[in-house]
Scaffold this motif. Sequence first.
Motif, PDB file in Angstrom:
ATOM      1  N   UNK A  36       0.940  -1.317   0.158  1.00 53.83           N
ATOM      2  CA  UNK A  36       0.086  -0.209   0.145  1.00 53.83           C
ATOM      3  C   UNK A  36       1.044   1.182  -0.500  1.00 53.83           C
ATOM      4  N   UNK A  37       2.175   0.947   0.607  1.00 53.27           N
ATOM      5  CA  UNK A  37       2.911   2.525   0.844  1.00 53.27           C
ATOM      6  C   UNK A  37       3.784   2.273   0.093  1.00 53.27           C
ATOM      7  N   UNK A  38       3.696   1.628  -1.160  1.00 50.98           N
ATOM      8  CA  UNK A  38       4.256   1.482  -1.916  1.00 50.98           C
ATOM      9  C   UNK A  38       3.209   2.310  -3.792  1.00 50.98           C
ATOM     10  N   UNK A  39       2.497   1.625  -3.402  1.00 53.07           N
ATOM     11  CA  UNK A  39       1.967   2.051  -4.420  1.00 53.07           C
ATOM     12  C   UNK A  39       1.092   4.293  -4.623  1.00 53.07           C
ATOM     13  N   UNK A  40       1.544   3.824  -3.178  1.00 52.83           N
ATOM     14  CA  UNK A  40       1.055   5.786  -2.717  1.00 52.83           C
ATOM     15  C   UNK A  40       2.475   6.100  -3.478  1.00 52.83           C
ATOM     16  N   UNK A  41       3.939   5.400  -3.195  1.00 50.16           N
ATOM     17  CA  UNK A  41       4.772   6.240  -3.822  1.00 50.16           C
ATOM     18  C   UNK A  41       5.261   6.183  -5.048  1.00 50.16           C
ATOM     19  N   UNK A  42       4.126   5.449  -5.807  1.00 47.72           N
ATOM     20  CA  UNK A  42       4.697   5.526  -7.326  1.00 47.72           C
ATOM     21  C   UNK A  42       3.644   6.393  -7.580  1.00 47.72           C
ATOM     22  N   UNK A  43       1.804   6.563  -7.130  1.00 50.05           N
ATOM     23  CA  UNK A  43       1.425   7.810  -7.460  1.00 50.05           C
ATOM     24  C   UNK A  43       2.053   9.214  -6.649  1.00 50.05           C
ATOM     25  N   UNK A  44       3.308   9.258  -6.118  1.00 47.35           N
ATOM     26  CA  UNK A  44       4.071  10.410  -6.244  1.00 47.35           C
ATOM     27  C   UNK A  44       3.273  10.939  -4.701  1.00 47.35           C
ATOM     28  N   UNK A  45       2.472  10.020  -4.042  1.00 48.87           N
ATOM     29  CA  UNK A  45       1.513  10.943  -2.996  1.00 48.87           C
ATOM     30  C   UNK A  45       2.452  10.309  -1.693  1.00 48.87           C
ATOM     31  N   UNK A  46       1.634  10.719  -0.440  1.00 48.27           N
ATOM     32  CA  UNK A  46       2.480  10.040   0.864  1.00 48.27           C
ATOM     33  C   UNK A  46       1.244   8.845   0.502  1.00 48.27           C
ATOM     34  N   UNK A  47       1.217   8.024   1.614  1.00 55.49           N
ATOM     35  CA  UNK A  47       0.047   6.976   1.957  1.00 55.49           C
ATOM     36  C   UNK A  47      -0.894   8.173   2.430  1.00 55.49           C
ATOM     37  N   UNK A  48      -0.949   8.933   3.210  1.00 55.88           N
ATOM     38  CA  UNK A  48      -1.927   9.272   4.392  1.00 55.88           C
ATOM     39  C   UNK A  48      -3.102  10.674   3.212  1.00 55.88           C
ATOM     40  N   UNK A  49      -2.228  11.161   2.182  1.00 49.80           N
ATOM     41  CA  UNK A  49      -2.721  11.647   0.774  1.00 49.80           C
ATOM     42  C   UNK A  49      -3.672  10.931  -0.043  1.00 49.80           C
ATOM     43  N   UNK A  50      -3.212   9.559  -0.085  1.00 50.89           N
ATOM     44  CA  UNK A  50      -4.013   8.069  -0.873  1.00 50.89           C
ATOM     45  C   UNK A  50      -5.384   8.354  -0.199  1.00 50.89           C
ATOM     46  N   UNK A  51      -4.642   7.832   0.926  1.00 51.20           N
ATOM     47  CA  UNK A  51      -6.201   7.668   1.368  1.00 51.20           C
ATOM     48  C   UNK A  51      -7.105   8.574   2.113  1.00 51.20           C
ATOM     49  N   UNK A  52      -6.580  10.043   1.395  1.00 54.23           N
ATOM     50  CA  UNK A  52      -7.331  10.896   1.594  1.00 54.23           C
ATOM     51  C   UNK A  52      -8.080  11.307   0.605  1.00 54.23           C
ATOM     52  N   UNK A  53      -7.850  10.476  -0.843  1.00 55.76           N
ATOM     53  CA  UNK A  53      -8.335  10.762  -2.252  1.00 55.76           C
ATOM     54  C   UNK A  53      -9.389   9.353  -2.088  1.00 55.76           C
ATOM     55  N   UNK A  54      -9.585   8.236  -1.331  1.00 54.91           N
ATOM     56  CA  UNK A  54      -9.716   7.296  -1.551  1.00 54.91           C
ATOM     57  C   UNK A  54     -10.697   7.154  -0.381  1.00 54.91           C
ATOM     58  N   UNK A  55     -10.654   8.162   0.490  1.00 55.39           N
ATOM     59  CA  UNK A  55     -11.193   7.772   1.826  1.00 55.39           C
ATOM     60  C   UNK A  55     -12.779   7.498   1.707  1.00 55.39           C
ATOM     61  N   UNK A  56     -13.598   8.048   1.116  1.00 55.39           N
ATOM     62  CA  UNK A  56     -15.171   7.114   0.704  1.00 55.39           C
ATOM     63  C   UNK A  56     -15.287   5.716   0.582  1.00 55.39           C
ATOM     64  N   UNK A  57     -14.574   5.145  -0.206  1.00 54.12           N
ATOM     65  CA  UNK A  57     -14.883   3.629  -0.999  1.00 54.12           C
ATOM     66  C   UNK A  57     -14.253   2.656   0.443  1.00 54.12           C
ATOM     67  N   UNK A  58     -12.827   3.508   0.890  1.00 53.11           N
ATOM     68  CA  UNK A  58     -11.939   2.904   1.823  1.00 53.11           C
ATOM     69  C   UNK A  58     -13.097   2.910   3.209  1.00 53.11           C
ATOM     70  N   UNK A  59     -13.339   3.433   3.387  1.00 54.80           N
ATOM     71  CA  UNK A  59     -14.677   4.027   4.556  1.00 54.80           C
ATOM     72  C   UNK A  59     -15.929   3.502   4.012  1.00 54.80           C
ATOM     73  N   UNK A  60     -16.536   2.617   3.329  1.00 55.61           N
ATOM     74  CA  UNK A  60     -17.500   1.639   2.907  1.00 55.61           C
ATOM     75  C   UNK A  60     -17.226   0.667   3.017  1.00 55.61           C
ATOM     76  N   UNK A  61     -15.321   0.070   2.782  1.00 56.05           N
ATOM     77  CA  UNK A  61     -15.558  -1.070   3.049  1.00 56.05           C
ATOM     78  C   UNK A  61     -14.385  -1.404   4.736  1.00 56.05           C
ATOM     79  N   UNK A  62     -14.688  -0.476   5.485  1.00 54.95           N
ATOM     80  CA  UNK A  62     -14.599  -1.204   6.843  1.00 54.95           C
ATOM     81  C   UNK A  62     -15.666  -0.803   7.358  1.00 54.95           C
ATOM     82  N   UNK A  63     -16.715  -0.324   6.930  1.00 55.72           N
ATOM     83  CA  UNK A  63     -18.181  -0.429   7.582  1.00 55.72           C
ATOM     84  C   UNK A  63     -18.774  -2.097   7.691  1.00 55.72           C
ATOM     85  N   UNK A  64     -18.805  -1.905   5.891  1.00 55.89           N
ATOM     86  CA  UNK A  64     -18.587  -3.486   5.628  1.00 55.89           C
ATOM     87  C   UNK A  64     -17.973  -4.254   6.592  1.00 55.89           C
TER      88      UNK A  64
END
Length: 154
Positions: A36-64
């Motif tokens: 997950x951290x390598x994917x963020x790095x490959x996108x030129x993002x910090x992992x926290x920024x990647x989370x904020x971009x995908x916050x809604x689908x990740x949150x949907x997954x967590x609730x599920x």
Amino acid sequence: GRLSEGNILLTCILSLMQLLFESSSSTVRASVCVQIQKIAQAQGLKPGKLFSILKEPISEFLVEVFHKKPDLLLIERKDLFLIEVASSFEFKDTKHLLQTSVDVLVPLIVCQAAPSSSTVLNFLAKACDTSGRSLLVKNFKFIFSHLVRNCSQK
């Protein structure tokens, strides 16, 4: 690269999170966090920024996940899962992970209207050092907005 900016990126992250949740192997779980951290790095993002971009689908997954296995909210393995998710996205701890996504999590939990919703909501409230009632009141504007935008008329 460019190809992973759309649905492929989301699919990769959610697949890794599913593996993180289902795997009992500590080696696999550690590898998932690194990927997950390598994917963020490959996108030129910090992992926290990647989370904020995908916050809604990740949150949907967590609730599920929370609704599928609400009893695991009381078991150490679930805490380990949340610790690993928080670590993957470089959050300080699970409390910061949950507080960052509470505005998305609470409406999703409320919309589930399942018997486990109360358990999940209480878990989230406890993790955020508040009461379930306070959590609902503080997030009412997000709950109402979510209901208006996403729930069908009946």
